[in-house]
Design a protein around this motif. Structure first.
Motif, mmCIF file in Angstrom:
data_model
loop_
_atom_site.group_PDB
_atom_site.id
_atom_site.type_symbol
_atom_site.label_atom_id
_atom_site.label_comp_id
_atom_site.label_asym_id
_atom_site.label_seq_id
_atom_site.Cartn_x
_atom_site.Cartn_y
_atom_site.Cartn_z
ATOM 1 N N LEU A 226 31.046 43.331 46.052
ATOM 2 C CA LEU A 226 32.024 42.609 45.243
ATOM 3 C C LEU A 226 33.397 43.230 45.480
ATOM 4 C CD1 LEU A 226 30.033 42.504 41.860
ATOM 5 C CD2 LEU A 226 29.683 41.148 43.933
ATOM 6 N N PRO A 227 34.292 42.549 46.209
ATOM 7 C CA PRO A 227 35.618 43.117 46.477
ATOM 8 C C PRO A 227 36.365 43.491 45.208
ATOM 9 C CG PRO A 227 35.232 41.186 47.850
ATOM 10 C CD PRO A 227 34.113 41.234 46.852
ATOM 11 N N THR A 228 36.225 42.672 44.159
ATOM 12 C CA THR A 228 36.834 43.008 42.881
ATOM 13 C C THR A 228 36.060 44.172 42.275
ATOM 14 O OG1 THR A 228 37.469 40.716 42.488
ATOM 15 C CG2 THR A 228 37.421 42.174 40.576
ATOM 16 N N GLY A 229 36.724 45.292 42.103
ATOM 17 C CA GLY A 229 36.053 46.460 41.555
ATOM 18 C C GLY A 229 35.411 47.342 42.599
ATOM 19 N N LYS A 283 31.016 47.811 33.307
ATOM 20 C CA LYS A 283 31.286 49.234 33.547
ATOM 21 C C LYS A 283 32.356 49.421 34.631
ATOM 22 C CE LYS A 283 26.664 50.852 32.228
ATOM 23 N NZ LYS A 283 25.433 51.546 32.701
ATOM 24 N N PHE A 284 32.482 48.407 35.489
ATOM 25 C CA PHE A 284 33.463 48.473 36.569
ATOM 26 C C PHE A 284 34.594 47.482 36.337
ATOM 27 C CE2 PHE A 284 29.281 49.618 38.376
ATOM 28 C CZ PHE A 284 29.560 50.953 38.706
ATOM 29 N N ASP A 285 34.790 47.124 35.074
ATOM 30 C CA ASP A 285 35.893 46.234 34.658
ATOM 31 C C ASP A 285 35.818 44.845 35.295
ATOM 32 O OD1 ASP A 285 37.047 48.237 33.039
ATOM 33 O OD2 ASP A 285 38.033 49.114 34.777
ATOM 34 N N ILE A 286 34.601 44.368 35.533
ATOM 35 C CA ILE A 286 34.408 43.011 36.037
ATOM 36 C C ILE A 286 33.796 42.179 34.918
ATOM 37 C CG2 ILE A 286 33.254 41.547 37.737
ATOM 38 C CD1 ILE A 286 33.181 43.906 39.622
#
Length: 289
Positions: A226-229, A283-286
């Motif tokens: 997942l590129p986001t995060g 946990k990874f702001d997604i």
């Protein structure tokens, strides 16, 4: 054991301006800038730098008073900006920064780019435009021969698009488990469980890649990225197979070694993705929904 002192105190003992010592430590690869805070790199930790916590100042870094700042070979030689890299790879500087971001070596700031911990380990040095204050990153010229960067550039330009793994266990696995399950977004995956994960990500509107090569020298592919995060997802589906368990341990050790963000799923998790994945992604702001 000798006591350690803060960077500001260390600068004072050496008759330096604290700002200049911070810059010198960053240039040598001992620390890197993360938003408004300084973070220790592996080089800094090896030099016995460590974090301290203060109720008044918060977290800060301390060093041995006799600290010797050594410029390692990884940080010698010519430093290259994204513009100079773009000339070498015949891409725009914007595309180069996008590739470096996708690799997890830099992170987008409000304006400009900031080096990540992974990027710092590879010789990335944080800089700031003296006129505008916009952050940017320069690289040791050895980055030009980095296999991960070359691989990503080739992928984005369509050069040598055919996947060729040097790891026999990976090749054997792909031959044994053909990617014949078609997901809703068109990805062909290797199991029903991976199809369910892929479909869940697609329906949640989360951009993802399947079997993306990790930006490391070792020949390792994730299940999903997942590129986001900058998050990797691994589904462990053959827990009772000794060879699979061995390969799983190798992958887990490499994820830990490089400090990558990892979500691990098993069969039970796949049956409860609506409950499990949103919590793990948060946990990874997604945000999933």
């Amino acid at each position: 054991m000798a006591s350690k002192i803060s960077t500001s105190q260390l600068a004072k003992t050496r008759g330096l301006v604290a700002k200049n010592l911070f810059s010198e430590l960053a240039e040598a690869g001992y620390i890197t800038r993360d938003n408004k805070e300084w973070r220790l790199t592996d080089i800094g930790k090896a030099a016995e730098g460590e974090y301290k916590q203060s109720s008044h100042f918060g977290q800060y870094i301390v060093w041995p008073e006799a600290l010797e700042i050594i410029t390692t070979p990884s940080f010698e030689g010519k430093k290259l900006s994204a513009t100079q890299l773009s000339g070498h790879f015949k891409l725009t500087s914007q595309k180069i920064n996008q590739i470096l971001d996708e690799l997890g070596w830099i992170n987008k700031a409000v304006k400009g780019w900031k080096v990540s911990q992974s990027g710092s380990r590879l010789g990335g040095i944080q800089k700031e435009d003296s006129r505008t204050g916009i952050p940017y990153v320069v690289w040791d010229e050895t980055v030009l021969t980095n296999n991960s960067l070359q691989h990503s550039v080739n992928e984005f330009t369509g050069v040598n698009a055919e996947v060729k793994s040097t790891d026999n266990s990976v090749s054997n696995f792909r031959q044994k488990f053909e990617a014949k399950h078609r997901s809703a977004d068109g990805h062909y995956v290797r199991s029903k469980a991976e199809m369910l994960i892929d479909n869940w990500l697609y329906m949640a509107g989360i951009v993802h890649a399947y079997e993306r090569k990790l930006p490391i020298e070792e020949d390792l592919y994730c299940d999903f990225y997942l590129p986001t995060g900058k998050v990797y997802i691994e589904f462990w589906g053959l827990e009772d197979d000794p060879k699979y368990a061995h390969r799983k341990k190798i992958k887990q050790d490499l994820y830990a070694k490089y400090g990558f963000n990892l979500i691990e799923l098993n069969d039970h998790d796949v049956q409860n993705l609506d409950d499990v994945l949103p919590r793990m992604l948060l946990k990874f702001d997604i945000k999933a929904y």
